[in-house]
Design a protein around this motif. Structure first.
Motif, mmCIF file in Angstrom:
data_model
loop_
_atom_site.group_PDB
_atom_site.id
_atom_site.type_symbol
_atom_site.label_atom_id
_atom_site.label_comp_id
_atom_site.label_asym_id
_atom_site.label_seq_id
_atom_site.Cartn_x
_atom_site.Cartn_y
_atom_site.Cartn_z
ATOM 1 N N ALA A 148 74.809 144.654 91.194
ATOM 2 C CA ALA A 148 74.211 145.715 92.007
ATOM 3 C C ALA A 148 75.265 146.337 92.926
ATOM 4 N N GLU A 149 75.141 147.648 93.140
ATOM 5 C CA GLU A 149 76.094 148.358 93.984
ATOM 6 C C GLU A 149 75.663 148.377 95.443
ATOM 7 N N ALA A 150 74.457 147.910 95.726
ATOM 8 C CA ALA A 150 73.957 147.859 97.096
ATOM 9 C C ALA A 150 73.110 146.604 97.260
ATOM 10 N N ALA A 151 73.096 146.074 98.470
ATOM 11 C CA ALA A 151 72.295 144.896 98.789
ATOM 12 C C ALA A 151 71.121 145.322 99.667
ATOM 13 N N HIS A 152 70.097 144.486 99.679
ATOM 14 C CA HIS A 152 68.900 144.756 100.479
ATOM 15 C C HIS A 152 69.070 144.111 101.856
ATOM 16 N N ASP A 153 69.030 144.930 102.890
ATOM 17 C CA ASP A 153 69.231 144.479 104.264
ATOM 18 C C ASP A 153 68.020 143.675 104.723
ATOM 19 N N LEU A 154 68.222 142.417 105.066
ATOM 20 C CA LEU A 154 67.129 141.535 105.478
ATOM 21 C C LEU A 154 66.963 141.460 106.994
ATOM 22 N N SER A 155 67.610 142.354 107.720
ATOM 23 C CA SER A 155 67.553 142.296 109.181
ATOM 24 C C SER A 155 66.129 142.401 109.717
ATOM 25 N N ALA A 156 65.231 142.995 108.948
ATOM 26 C CA ALA A 156 63.846 143.129 109.404
ATOM 27 C C ALA A 156 63.099 141.806 109.372
ATOM 28 N N VAL A 157 63.614 140.833 108.620
ATOM 29 C CA VAL A 157 62.884 139.567 108.484
ATOM 30 C C VAL A 157 63.664 138.362 108.992
ATOM 31 N N THR A 158 64.973 138.504 109.231
ATOM 32 C CA THR A 158 65.758 137.404 109.780
ATOM 33 C C THR A 158 66.980 137.962 110.489
ATOM 34 N N SER A 159 67.408 137.269 111.523
ATOM 35 C CA SER A 159 68.595 137.724 112.246
ATOM 36 C C SER A 159 69.874 137.378 111.506
ATOM 37 N N ASP A 160 69.815 136.367 110.608
ATOM 38 C CA ASP A 160 71.020 135.976 109.883
ATOM 39 C C ASP A 160 70.655 135.014 108.753
ATOM 40 N N ILE A 161 71.628 134.777 107.880
ATOM 41 C CA ILE A 161 71.485 133.736 106.859
ATOM 42 C C ILE A 161 72.008 132.449 107.499
ATOM 43 N N ASP A 162 71.122 131.761 108.183
ATOM 44 C CA ASP A 162 71.508 130.567 108.929
ATOM 45 C C ASP A 162 70.578 129.414 108.572
ATOM 46 N N GLY A 163 70.724 128.312 109.282
ATOM 47 C CA GLY A 163 69.935 127.141 108.972
ATOM 48 C C GLY A 163 68.441 127.372 109.062
ATOM 49 N N ALA A 164 68.012 128.085 110.098
ATOM 50 C CA ALA A 164 66.576 128.329 110.272
ATOM 51 C C ALA A 164 66.022 129.159 109.121
ATOM 52 N N PHE A 165 66.773 130.168 108.697
ATOM 53 C CA PHE A 165 66.318 130.992 107.571
ATOM 54 C C PHE A 165 66.264 130.169 106.285
ATOM 55 N N LEU A 166 67.304 129.388 106.023
ATOM 56 C CA LEU A 166 67.333 128.593 104.796
ATOM 57 C C LEU A 166 66.201 127.572 104.768
ATOM 58 N N ALA A 167 65.873 127.012 105.930
ATOM 59 C CA ALA A 167 64.784 126.040 105.990
ATOM 60 C C ALA A 167 63.430 126.677 105.693
ATOM 61 N N SER A 168 63.333 127.991 105.858
ATOM 62 C CA SER A 168 62.065 128.690 105.637
ATOM 63 C C SER A 168 61.861 129.115 104.189
ATOM 64 N N LEU A 169 62.865 128.891 103.333
ATOM 65 C CA LEU A 169 62.835 129.455 101.980
ATOM 66 C C LEU A 169 62.011 128.608 101.012
ATOM 67 N N THR A 170 60.714 128.581 101.210
ATOM 68 C CA THR A 170 59.830 127.976 100.224
ATOM 69 C C THR A 170 59.815 128.859 98.974
ATOM 70 N N PRO A 171 59.351 128.336 97.850
ATOM 71 C CA PRO A 171 59.240 129.189 96.659
ATOM 72 C C PRO A 171 58.411 130.442 96.915
ATOM 73 N N GLU A 172 57.349 130.313 97.714
ATOM 74 C CA GLU A 172 56.501 131.476 98.021
ATOM 75 C C GLU A 172 57.275 132.508 98.842
#
Length: 288
Positions: free
Chosen positions: A22-46
């Motif tokens: 892909a030539e562009a990525a989807h900005d996730l700033s609306a749902v997380t402040s960063d790709i950090d431990g808290a975000f990774l811990a929230s990544l259930t399959p759903e």
């Protein structure tokens, strides 16, 4: 899924890449402040399915990648834990015994930089070396796992890591290995964190590293002495692994220390690294 962080150092934006080309990525700033431990811990399959569906429907702002800096895909890892001598051919080339148990050491977490950032040869260094490695990114707390089979439940995904090392300081200056492992810029990571569901067998990945276009390392994770699951289980018996921690799992043969003539890294060199399915790094070498 492929997570990445796009933007200047210290101001990266969390992003999602649906396809590797892909030539562009989807900005996730609306749902997380960063790709950090808290975000990774929230990544259930759903949660992962929800993010993919929203991105596919155009629900996130696009970040063009052409000309943009890509940072390390994990922000502020709490720990960088490393396994030494985990490939039989690497232990043999360095003249060291095959370990009976994993060799464990740590790198300072601020060694982690982006996959295209400059790697700095430290002041006074004469023996700076490279090491292409599979990095495991932890996504859930791992504490006294009952068996290696339990490791899958705590792994968020995988990335390319370069365990840059200063061999004189690591091996000839006394004490532990850490002093030759924790210099600034000594752990390029990325470009992506590829979620574990995209890597069906972490023990079937080719690893390659070139310096100035010359192949120096060409190995496979199939040749690990202690496989990924064993490593994560083993570490959990000695320390608590937290979401966002990084585990470097060792390097195959072909490092400068084990190469005739020992062609140590010099300012002006360029390292290119690849692991199957995890993207590539291109790292210019400079001087601190």
């Amino acid at each position: 899924m492929r997570f990445l962080r796009v933007g200047p150092a210290g101001s990266e934006r969390p992003a999602l890449l649906l396809t590797a080309d892909a030539e562009a990525a989807h900005d996730l700033s609306a749902v997380t402040s960063d790709i950090d431990g808290a975000f990774l811990a929230s990544l259930t399959p759903e949660r992962r399915a929800e993010l993919v569906a929203r991105a596919a429907a155009g629900g996130f702002t696009l970040l063009p990648l052409a000309g943009a800096r890509v940072g390390a895909p994990v922000a502020r890892p709490g720990k960088v834990v490393c396994i030494g001598l985990n490939y039989r051919d690497h232990a043999e080339e360095t003249g060291q015994a095959i370990p009976a148990e994993p060799v464990v050491f740590m790198k300072a977490s601020d060694t982690v930089v982006g996959p295209y950032d400059e790697v700095l040869v430290p002041r006074g260094s004469a023996k700076t070396d490279w090491e292409v490695e599979l990095a495991v990114v932890i996504g859930a707390r791992a504490r006294y796992l009952a068996s290696p089979a339990d490791a899958d439940a705590v792994i968020a995904g995988y990335a390319i890591s370069n365990d840059v090392s200063e061999r004189e300081w690591q091996l000839e200056r006394g004490g532990t290995w850490d002093k030759g492992k924790s210099c600034e810029t000594f752990n390029p990571l990325g470009p992506w964190l590829v979620t574990a569901d995209e890597v069906p067998d972490p023990q079937a990945l080719g690893l390659r590293l070139r310096v100035n276009g010359e192949v120096r390392q060409h190995g496979s994770t199939a040749n690990m002495i202690f496989d990924v699951r064993h490593v994560v289980w083993y570490l959990s018996q000695f320390m608590v692994l937290e979401p966002g921690d990084i585990v470097n799992t060792g390097t195959p043969a072909g490092v400068a220390m084990g190469t005739p003539g020992q062609p140590w890294l010099q300012p002006g060199d360029v390292m290119d690294l690849e692991i199957d399915g995890l993207g590539s790094q291109k790292l210019p070498v400079g001087k601190a």
